[in-house]
Write an enzyme that holds these catalytic residues in place. Structure first.
Site, mmCIF file in Angstrom:
data_model
loop_
_atom_site.group_PDB
_atom_site.id
_atom_site.type_symbol
_atom_site.label_atom_id
_atom_site.label_comp_id
_atom_site.label_asym_id
_atom_site.label_seq_id
_atom_site.Cartn_x
_atom_site.Cartn_y
_atom_site.Cartn_z
ATOM 1 C CG HIS A 291 -22.988 63.947 31.393
ATOM 2 N ND1 HIS A 291 -23.016 64.792 30.517
ATOM 3 C CD2 HIS A 291 -24.183 63.716 31.996
ATOM 4 C CE1 HIS A 291 -24.217 65.162 30.470
ATOM 5 N NE2 HIS A 291 -25.028 64.680 31.075
ATOM 6 C CD GLU A 416 -7.355 52.369 46.056
ATOM 7 O OE1 GLU A 416 -8.637 52.057 46.460
ATOM 8 O OE2 GLU A 416 -6.314 51.474 46.308
ATOM 9 C CD GLU A 436 -8.190 48.123 45.282
ATOM 10 O OE1 GLU A 436 -7.070 48.817 45.924
ATOM 11 O OE2 GLU A 436 -9.279 48.399 45.620
#
Length: 442
Positions: A291, A416, A436
């Protein structure tokens, strides 16, 4: 974060810790014919980094040359000779790639080395490893085979990753054409209605923090197809048979007492003509139906829980990953919610090992997840500040993995960098710059 703030649509999934290289040449033209590079043009006699024009086009070679000594292993007059952590890279694109084969052998009496094949679908801005690391341990040319199955304009790079000054030879790089595994869709069917859970989420709830790849609900974008369900949103990759990413909001309104339904099934809302991954497609592969949005994150109603068992919400995960640190991080997220927080979570697979289900489902090399943690409230984007907690992990999809999810923490920026996504694009840039870059330590 990605700068400028525009998420590139990439094929998914890039290797953890990959180094970003500045291209000397970034040509965007592409060849469509099968490619076979045997280095017979020669022309590079020094290990110094430089471009060389070979039979197929311009290549970049660093700590590598075209060798024609009697101790160079080759099938013609020349082969590539690579030392240290050298690399050999295409400066041009090929339109699509299916199977790739590369011959390799030890140079002279040198010792064993290892190397990797990487690909880029954005002209060399970011790279993804193909398959596993290859060991070169004999002086007889061996053939390493890779399955890519990528329809994009694509280029490849071979990286020597171990062995120090030991040299290896590479020859006869063959890149076959891409062959689409499914018919090109011609129409979008009427979606099968999803039972409305309680509560009914506001439109776009799960993309509050942004659409990581600018996915759109357009059959002309089969590698980045947006699917928005009441329980979660995702970017679907038709050729990989799984989501590039799944995004969902988690707070107490999604948690209740509904039992786990275990009704794994195909997602019939996919566009007409696209292969629908079946509940049995992972059988015998050794991989769990892993999942992305967890079953236990959607227990408010039976319908909400059942929605998490659609195969578009699954990626192949080895049990050690799925039932180990991945599961404990999922549980930790629900603990945070019980402490008065709400979370925005995005996860996916990254890197390509190989395909299962007769080529319909890609097995990622790693799994990744990013999380924004907020105290309960409203106007959530406006409440994200430079002190907001973010959690990011990249975990190897491996049978030997540490059970503590905290050992796999990285910064959101690192996620990223290896995925090409802009995960929190709706958060103001100056705030993203701070949150981030942090690696969670709580």
């Amino acid at each position: 974060m990605r700068k400028p703030k525009s998420a590139s649509v990439t094929k998914m999934l890039l290797a953890f810790g990959s180094v970003m290289f500045v291209l000397t040449i970034a040509l965007t033209t592409a060849t469509t014919a099968p490619l076979n590079e045997g280095f017979e043009a020669g022309g590079k006699t020094s290990y110094a980094a430089a471009n060389v024009t070979l039979g197929t086009g311009s290549w970049f070679m660093d700590d590598a040359l075209t060798g024609n000594l009697s101790t160079d292993r080759k099938t013609g007059a020349f082969s590539a000779r690579v030392r240290n952590v050298g690399r050999v890279r295409m400066n041009f694109n090929k339109t699509g790639a299916g199977a790739v084969s590369i011959q390799h052998a030890k140079f002279g009496t040198d010792g064993t080395s290892t190397w990797q094949l990487w690909f880029s679908t954005n002209n060399g801005s970011t790279w993804t490893q193909v398959g596993s690391t290859v060991s070169t341990s004999t002086t007889t040319l061996q053939t390493a085979n890779f399955t890519v199955n990528n329809s994009n304009a694509i280029r490849f790079e071979i990286r020597k990753v171990s062995g120090g000054t030991n040299r290896l030879n590479l020859d006869n790089i063959q890149i076959g054409d891409f062959s689409s595994p499914t018919p090109t869709p011609t129409a979008t069917p009427t979606p099968t209605p999803n039972p409305s859970p309680t509560p009914t989420p506001a439109p776009g709830e799960h993309l509050t923090m942004g659409n990581p790849s600018n996915a759109v609900t357009d059959v002309a974008q089969p590698l980045n197809y947006l699917m928005e369900k009441p329980q979660y949103s995702l970017s679907y990759n038709r050729d990989y048979g799984e989501a590039n990413w799944v995004s969902w909001h988690l707070d107490t309104s999604w948690l209740g007492s509904a039992a786990r339904q275990n009704d794994f099934r195909a997602d019939t809302t996919l566009p007409a003509g696209w292969y629908q991954v079946q509940a049995t497609d992972y059988s015998g592969s050794g991989f769990d139906r892993g999942h992305m949005c967890p079953s236990a994150d959607r227990t408010i109603t039976v319908a909400a829980n059942s929605a998490t068992f659609l195969m578009t919400n699954m990626i192949p995960q080895l049990p050690a990953n799925n039932q180990g640190p991945w599961a404990t991080l999922e549980s930790y997220c629900r603990t945070l919610v019980s402490q008065g927080n709400e979370l925005y979570i995005i996860s996916g697979g990254q890197g390509l090992q190989f395909f299962i289900a007769n080529g319909h489902v890609a097995v990622p090399a790693n799994t990744w997840k990013v999380i924004i943690v907020l105290s309960n409230g409203s106007n959530d984007v406006s409440r994200v500040t430079t002190t907001t907690r973010t959690i990011a992990v990249v975990m190897p999809n491996s049978g030997s993995i540490n059970s503590d999810w905290r050992t796999y923490r990285v910064s959101v920026d690192q996620v990223e960098a290896i995925t090409g996504f802009d995960v929190f694009s709706n958060v103001p840039t100056l705030i993203q710059n701070v949150i981030e870059a942090n690696v969670d330590n709580q």
